[in-house]
Design a protein around this motif. Structure first.
Motif, PDB file in Angstrom:
ATOM      1  N   ILE A 139       0.866  -1.179   0.000  1.00 47.26           N
ATOM      2  CA  ILE A 139       0.000   0.000   0.000  1.00 47.26           C
ATOM      3  C   ILE A 139       0.901   1.227   0.000  1.00 47.26           C
ATOM      4  O   ILE A 139       1.802   1.346   0.840  1.00 47.26           O
ATOM      5  CB  ILE A 139      -0.973  -0.003   1.196  1.00 47.26           C
ATOM      6  CG1 ILE A 139      -1.832   1.273   1.206  1.00 47.26           C
ATOM      7  CG2 ILE A 139      -0.261  -0.196   2.516  1.00 47.26           C
ATOM      8  CD1 ILE A 139      -2.995   1.203   2.194  1.00 47.26           C
ATOM      9  N   SER A 140       0.687   2.109  -0.966  1.00 44.87           N
ATOM     10  CA  SER A 140       1.508   3.304  -1.100  1.00 44.87           C
ATOM     11  C   SER A 140       0.649   4.556  -0.929  1.00 44.87           C
ATOM     12  O   SER A 140      -0.343   4.739  -1.644  1.00 44.87           O
ATOM     13  CB  SER A 140       2.190   3.337  -2.478  1.00 44.87           C
ATOM     14  OG  SER A 140       3.120   2.292  -2.601  1.00 44.87           O
ATOM     15  N   PHE A 141       1.032   5.377   0.030  1.00 47.18           N
ATOM     16  CA  PHE A 141       0.388   6.661   0.264  1.00 47.18           C
ATOM     17  C   PHE A 141      -1.116   6.522   0.490  1.00 47.18           C
ATOM     18  O   PHE A 141      -1.896   7.356   0.053  1.00 47.18           O
ATOM     19  CB  PHE A 141       0.670   7.623  -0.903  1.00 47.18           C
ATOM     20  CG  PHE A 141       2.136   7.731  -1.216  1.00 47.18           C
ATOM     21  CD1 PHE A 141       3.002   8.316  -0.314  1.00 47.18           C
ATOM     22  CD2 PHE A 141       2.655   7.208  -2.386  1.00 47.18           C
ATOM     23  CE1 PHE A 141       4.366   8.395  -0.579  1.00 47.18           C
ATOM     24  CE2 PHE A 141       4.012   7.278  -2.668  1.00 47.18           C
ATOM     25  CZ  PHE A 141       4.868   7.876  -1.759  1.00 47.18           C
ATOM     26  N   GLY A 142      -1.500   5.449   1.160  1.00 49.69           N
ATOM     27  CA  GLY A 142      -2.915   5.229   1.415  1.00 49.69           C
ATOM     28  C   GLY A 142      -3.228   4.861   2.840  1.00 49.69           C
ATOM     29  O   GLY A 142      -4.323   5.142   3.332  1.00 49.69           O
ATOM     30  N   LEU A 143      -2.293   4.226   3.527  1.00 47.95           N
ATOM     31  CA  LEU A 143      -2.562   3.795   4.897  1.00 47.95           C
ATOM     32  C   LEU A 143      -2.889   4.983   5.793  1.00 47.95           C
ATOM     33  O   LEU A 143      -3.702   4.884   6.705  1.00 47.95           O
ATOM     34  CB  LEU A 143      -1.353   3.040   5.443  1.00 47.95           C
ATOM     35  CG  LEU A 143      -1.532   2.366   6.803  1.00 47.95           C
ATOM     36  CD1 LEU A 143      -2.626   1.294   6.744  1.00 47.95           C
ATOM     37  CD2 LEU A 143      -0.219   1.757   7.280  1.00 47.95           C
ATOM     38  N   GLU A 170       4.860   5.291   2.679  1.00 45.49           N
ATOM     39  CA  GLU A 170       4.015   6.347   3.228  1.00 45.49           C
ATOM     40  C   GLU A 170       4.860   7.577   3.557  1.00 45.49           C
ATOM     41  O   GLU A 170       6.051   7.471   3.853  1.00 45.49           O
ATOM     42  CB  GLU A 170       3.296   5.854   4.494  1.00 45.49           C
ATOM     43  CG  GLU A 170       2.240   6.782   5.038  1.00 45.49           C
ATOM     44  CD  GLU A 170       1.212   7.186   3.995  1.00 45.49           C
ATOM     45  OE1 GLU A 170       1.419   8.262   3.378  1.00 45.49           O
ATOM     46  OE2 GLU A 170       0.223   6.465   3.782  1.00 45.49           O
ATOM     47  N   PHE A 171       4.238   8.747   3.463  1.00 40.81           N
ATOM     48  CA  PHE A 171       4.904   9.961   3.923  1.00 40.81           C
ATOM     49  C   PHE A 171       5.268   9.799   5.392  1.00 40.81           C
ATOM     50  O   PHE A 171       4.550   9.161   6.158  1.00 40.81           O
ATOM     51  CB  PHE A 171       3.989  11.166   3.749  1.00 40.81           C
ATOM     52  CG  PHE A 171       3.783  11.559   2.315  1.00 40.81           C
ATOM     53  CD1 PHE A 171       4.824  12.120   1.587  1.00 40.81           C
ATOM     54  CD2 PHE A 171       2.557  11.364   1.694  1.00 40.81           C
ATOM     55  CE1 PHE A 171       4.642  12.479   0.262  1.00 40.81           C
ATOM     56  CE2 PHE A 171       2.362  11.726   0.377  1.00 40.81           C
ATOM     57  CZ  PHE A 171       3.412  12.284  -0.354  1.00 40.81           C
ATOM     58  N   TRP A 215       0.741  12.134  11.043  1.00 38.74           N
ATOM     59  CA  TRP A 215       1.004  10.702  10.889  1.00 38.74           C
ATOM     60  C   TRP A 215       2.132  10.251  11.819  1.00 38.74           C
ATOM     61  O   TRP A 215       3.067  11.011  12.077  1.00 38.74           O
ATOM     62  CB  TRP A 215       1.360  10.412   9.434  1.00 38.74           C
ATOM     63  CG  TRP A 215       1.560   8.968   9.104  1.00 38.74           C
ATOM     64  CD1 TRP A 215       2.716   8.371   8.700  1.00 38.74           C
ATOM     65  CD2 TRP A 215       0.577   7.931   9.140  1.00 38.74           C
ATOM     66  NE1 TRP A 215       2.513   7.031   8.474  1.00 38.74           N
ATOM     67  CE2 TRP A 215       1.199   6.732   8.742  1.00 38.74           C
ATOM     68  CE3 TRP A 215      -0.776   7.897   9.472  1.00 38.74           C
ATOM     69  CZ2 TRP A 215       0.532   5.519   8.665  1.00 38.74           C
ATOM     70  CZ3 TRP A 215      -1.454   6.688   9.407  1.00 38.74           C
ATOM     71  CH2 TRP A 215      -0.806   5.515   9.002  1.00 38.74           C
ATOM     72  N   PRO A 216       2.093   9.010  12.328  1.00 33.52           N
ATOM     73  CA  PRO A 216       3.172   8.496  13.197  1.00 33.52           C
ATOM     74  C   PRO A 216       4.531   8.504  12.496  1.00 33.52           C
ATOM     75  O   PRO A 216       4.609   8.379  11.265  1.00 33.52           O
ATOM     76  CB  PRO A 216       2.728   7.063  13.498  1.00 33.52           C
ATOM     77  CG  PRO A 216       1.249   7.052  13.270  1.00 33.52           C
ATOM     78  CD  PRO A 216       0.995   8.043  12.184  1.00 33.52           C
ATOM     79  N   ASN A 217       5.587   8.594  13.291  1.00 27.98           N
ATOM     80  CA  ASN A 217       6.925   8.557  12.710  1.00 27.98           C
ATOM     81  C   ASN A 217       7.323   7.109  12.397  1.00 27.98           C
ATOM     82  O   ASN A 217       6.546   6.169  12.625  1.00 27.98           O
ATOM     83  CB  ASN A 217       7.944   9.245  13.619  1.00 27.98           C
ATOM     84  CG  ASN A 217       8.100   8.551  14.963  1.00 27.98           C
ATOM     85  OD1 ASN A 217       7.832   7.356  15.103  1.00 27.98           O
ATOM     86  ND2 ASN A 217       8.543   9.287  15.964  1.00 27.98           N
ATOM     87  N   GLN A 218       8.527   6.926  11.905  1.00 32.92           N
ATOM     88  CA  GLN A 218       8.970   5.624  11.419  1.00 32.92           C
ATOM     89  C   GLN A 218       8.924   4.533  12.498  1.00 32.92           C
ATOM     90  O   GLN A 218       8.362   3.445  12.255  1.00 32.92           O
ATOM     91  CB  GLN A 218      10.380   5.749  10.823  1.00 32.92           C
ATOM     92  CG  GLN A 218      10.452   6.554   9.531  1.00 32.92           C
ATOM     93  CD  GLN A 218      10.656   8.050   9.734  1.00 32.92           C
ATOM     94  OE1 GLN A 218      10.158   8.636  10.692  1.00 32.92           O
ATOM     95  NE2 GLN A 218      11.395   8.679   8.825  1.00 32.92           N
ATOM     96  N   PRO A 219       9.510   4.742  13.691  1.00 41.29           N
ATOM     97  CA  PRO A 219       9.449   3.688  14.715  1.00 41.29           C
ATOM     98  C   PRO A 219       8.022   3.400  15.184  1.00 41.29           C
ATOM     99  O   PRO A 219       7.696   2.241  15.489  1.00 41.29           O
ATOM    100  CB  PRO A 219      10.299   4.257  15.860  1.00 41.29           C
ATOM    101  CG  PRO A 219      11.197   5.264  15.217  1.00 41.29           C
ATOM    102  CD  PRO A 219      10.391   5.850  14.105  1.00 41.29           C
ATOM    103  N   ALA A 244       8.942   6.921   3.904  1.00 38.63           N
ATOM    104  CA  ALA A 244       9.590   5.747   4.479  1.00 38.63           C
ATOM    105  C   ALA A 244       8.968   4.481   3.902  1.00 38.63           C
ATOM    106  O   ALA A 244       7.752   4.415   3.686  1.00 38.63           O
ATOM    107  CB  ALA A 244       9.461   5.745   6.000  1.00 38.63           C
ATOM    108  N   LEU A 245       9.830   3.510   3.633  1.00 39.89           N
ATOM    109  CA  LEU A 245       9.391   2.175   3.217  1.00 39.89           C
ATOM    110  C   LEU A 245       9.481   1.249   4.419  1.00 39.89           C
ATOM    111  O   LEU A 245      10.558   1.062   4.986  1.00 39.89           O
ATOM    112  CB  LEU A 245      10.296   1.623   2.111  1.00 39.89           C
ATOM    113  CG  LEU A 245      10.093   2.080   0.670  1.00 39.89           C
ATOM    114  CD1 LEU A 245      11.074   1.342  -0.229  1.00 39.89           C
ATOM    115  CD2 LEU A 245       8.676   1.852   0.213  1.00 39.89           C
ATOM    116  N   HIS A 246       8.351   0.687   4.834  1.00 40.97           N
ATOM    117  CA  HIS A 246       8.324  -0.316   5.893  1.00 40.97           C
ATOM    118  C   HIS A 246       8.049  -1.679   5.277  1.00 40.97           C
ATOM    119  O   HIS A 246       7.214  -1.802   4.367  1.00 40.97           O
ATOM    120  CB  HIS A 246       7.229   0.004   6.904  1.00 40.97           C
ATOM    121  CG  HIS A 246       7.578   1.097   7.869  1.00 40.97           C
ATOM    122  ND1 HIS A 246       7.661   2.413   7.470  1.00 40.97           N
ATOM    123  CD2 HIS A 246       7.862   1.062   9.205  1.00 40.97           C
ATOM    124  CE1 HIS A 246       7.986   3.156   8.529  1.00 40.97           C
ATOM    125  NE2 HIS A 246       8.102   2.366   9.587  1.00 40.97           N
TER     126      HIS A 246
END
Length: 252
Positions: A139-143, A170-171, A215-219, A244-246
């Motif tokens: 999912i890209s730029f949608g979550l 996601e951003f 939006w939440p940060n990476q961690p 960021a790519l998770h």
């Protein structure tokens, strides 16, 4: 992803911003607002994204394709696929890709442009697929647009085969403080005027700026993935953390 409606959605409607008959969702992400907002921007969505990201969206999507690593005959779910532009790299590998989105307006444009793809209307919190269906889900730029993020992550886990993988683009939050300040200023000051020049619904991009900041940060996103059951969760920053790519895996 355009967020859920039906079971699990909030019952009382939240505030909705209008400008000339088009809609901007508020940060409580009421499903009908978000769906309408993306319906409004569908026709020029890909062009607008290219302009607003200064062409970086193409770089980000290439990195998503590398991370997903689709192979011939694999089944790939591309959630929040919009007009299905994001699905094309997976299809080119010989994989069977299912572009899925909440916005019917987006799906109509996608079907017109890519009639051979099996575009599917779907709710991120109640996906219309059986358990253990896909080799990879992405999912890209949608979550960020889903009202119930944790439920969506659990649904992605449910429809993934054991041993399969998830990739989320996601951003996020730039890691260098001075750049983070400049980026925030761009989001709130420069992005809306540019959107007015190229988008059919510029107010939607005010929501985009607001939702990125909240939006939440990476961690924090990584922890949400772990709580949903994903293992070996890791992330990689793109463009200095603007995106960021998770990635995570479903235990075999």
């Amino acid at each position: 992803m355009r967020p859920a409606y039906g079971p699990g959605a909030a019952e009382s409607p939240g505030p909705c911003c209008h400008n000339g008959g088009v809609t901007r969702a508020s940060l409580d992400k009421q499903p009908h607002e978000v769906a309408s907002m993306f319906d409004d921007v569908a026709e020029r969505y890909d062009l607008t994204n290219d302009v607003l990201s200064l062409g970086q969206d193409r770089v980000w999507r290439r990195e998503v394709a590398k991370a997903v690593d689709a192979r011939p005959a694999q089944k790939i779910l591309d959630l929040a696929a919009g007009t299905a532009t994001s699905s094309l790299p997976f299809a080119r590998t010989g994989a069977y890709v299912v572009p899925c989105d909440f916005s019917l307006g987006m799906l109509r444009v996608g079907k017109r442009n890519h009639p051979w793809l099996p575009l599917t209307a779907g709710d991120a919190t109640k996906l219309p697929f059986k358990d253990d269906t896909f080799d990879a889900v992405t999912i890209s730029f949608g979550l960020r647009n889903v009202q119930e993020t944790d439920t969506a992550l659990s649904e992605l886990y449910r429809v993934t085969k054991p041993g399969g993988r998830v990739v989320i683009c996601e951003f996020s939050h730039p890691t260098w403080a001075p750049f983070r300040t400049v980026y925030t200023e761009y989001l709130m000051r420069a992005l809306p005027p540019v959107a007015r020049a190229v988008s059919s619904n510029p107010d939607a991009y005010v929501y985009l700026a607001e939702s990125i900041r909240a939006w939440p940060n990476q961690p924090e996103l990584a922890e949400k993935l772990r709580k949903a059951g994903w293992s070996k969760v890791a992330w990689r920053n793109l463009t200095g953390g603007v995106v960021a790519l998770h990635r995570g895996f479903k235990t075999a």
